[in-house]
Design a protein around this motif. Structure first.
Motif: not given
Length: 81
Positions: A17-20, A42-50, A59-65, A73-76
């Motif tokens: 996702r970071l490189n897309a 800059e940040y992007t966020t979303g949800t997922a389930v494991w 349920p998970l919340r993910w954030v890319l900064v 360096a970018p941080k997930p």
């Protein structure tokens, strides 16, 4: 026989996702970023389930900064919600 599958298509990894080019982010100005007074990030966020067989769904919340100046360096991040 039995219950139908719960999971759908696998989501892309955070590194993908970071490189897309389709990953859109929002800009925000943060105070005190690594010792600086202010930093635009800059940040992007979303949800997922494991899923794991035999275990309850998590349920998970993910954030890319990422730093637009590329000094850091970018941080997930991901957290259980």
């Amino acid at each position: 026989m039995g219950r139908t599958r719960l999971k759908g298509k696998r989501l892309p990894r955070l590194s993908q996702r970071l490189n897309a080019p389709t990953t859109l982010g929002q800009s925000v100005c943060l105070a005190g970023w690594y010792g600086n007074t202010e930093r635009q990030v800059e940040y992007t966020t979303g949800t997922a389930v494991w899923y794991h067989s035999g275990k309850p769904v998590v349920p998970l919340r993910w954030v890319l900064v990422r730093d637009p100046k590329a000094e850091f360096a970018p941080k997930p991040f991901s957290v259980q919600t």
